[in-house]
Design a protein around this motif. Structure first.
Motif, short mmCIF file in Angstrom:
data_model
loop_
_atom_site.label_atom_id
_atom_site.label_comp_id
_atom_site.label_asym_id
_atom_site.label_seq_id
_atom_site.Cartn_x
_atom_site.Cartn_y
_atom_site.Cartn_z
N UNK A 139 0.84 -1.19 0.00
CA UNK A 139 0.00 0.00 0.00
C UNK A 139 0.88 1.24 0.00
N UNK A 140 0.58 2.18 -0.93
CA UNK A 140 1.35 3.43 -1.04
C UNK A 140 0.58 4.55 -0.36
N UNK A 141 1.25 5.29 0.52
CA UNK A 141 0.64 6.38 1.27
C UNK A 141 1.14 7.69 0.69
N UNK A 142 0.20 8.56 0.32
CA UNK A 142 0.54 9.87 -0.23
C UNK A 142 0.49 10.91 0.89
N UNK A 143 1.21 12.00 0.70
CA UNK A 143 1.25 13.06 1.71
C UNK A 143 -0.09 13.79 1.86
N UNK A 144 -0.97 13.69 0.85
CA UNK A 144 -2.27 14.37 0.91
C UNK A 144 -3.35 13.54 1.62
N UNK A 145 -3.00 12.32 2.09
CA UNK A 145 -3.96 11.48 2.80
C UNK A 145 -4.57 10.38 1.97
N UNK A 146 -4.31 10.38 0.67
CA UNK A 146 -4.78 9.26 -0.16
C UNK A 146 -3.85 8.08 0.03
#
Length: 179
Positions: A139-146
């Motif tokens: 799972x990839x976590x983005x800095x914008x919360x997605x």
């Protein structure tokens, strides 16, 4: 004669201890079975079915009394068509009502959304997440919360939601969620 008497005494004492331990284990198993009412639960990323105190892996879709359909991957569809994902530790009873999450669960290392910002949690400290990270399950976590799961679906963190380093959503002690 003394040796026989000592052996008998040791044997009886050992049996007494074994009987006490066996009784404790039976009580513990009885308490564990009663912790969750009949329903479905996400535990360690797996969906479990709990019926009459027996817990088994969910092998097929389950339809609950209110029409909610629960899939083996943890997604569930409400009667109105709304699709959601069960989170680690969540339990839904057979009536289709979400049950309270274990209040004793502690935050682990990983990422979380706090005050609308993505935070990195490690060794009890929390810092702002300043770059994309990939969890153990891909799972990839983005800095914008997605976050993008390995199967390609994109989700958004909600306030207070926490994901451990393996990529499992973890129930938080003070996390309030409306169902």
């Amino acid at each position: 004669m003394k040796k026989i008497l000592i052996l008998v005494t040791v044997f009886l004492f050992s049996m007494s201890l074994y009987a006490q331990e066996n009784k404790k284990m039976k009580n513990k198993n009885h308490k564990m079975a009663g912790m969750h009412p009949n329903g479905v639960m996400m535990k360690d990323g797996n969906m479990l079915l709990i019926v009459s105190g027996k817990t088994t892996m969910m092998e097929s879709e389950v339809t609950l009394n209110n029409g909610t359909r629960v899939m083996t991957n943890g997604t569930y569809m409400l009667k109105d068509g709304t699709t959601m994902m069960m989170k680690e530790g969540e339990h839904m009873n057979l009536a289709g009502n979400m049950m309270p999450i274990n209040k004793n669960m502690k935050r682990s290392d990983g990422v979380m959304m706090k005050d609308g910002k993505m935070m990195w949690c490690t060794n009890g400290t929390t810092t702002l997440l300043d770059k994309e990270v990939t969890m153990g399950n891909g799972t990839r976590i983005m800095t914008n919360g997605n976050y993008i799961m390995k199967n390609g679906s994109t989700m958004m963190f909600t306030e207070g939601q926490h994901m451990d380093l393996q990529g499992n959503i973890v129930a938080m002690k003070n996390h309030k969620k409306k169902y």
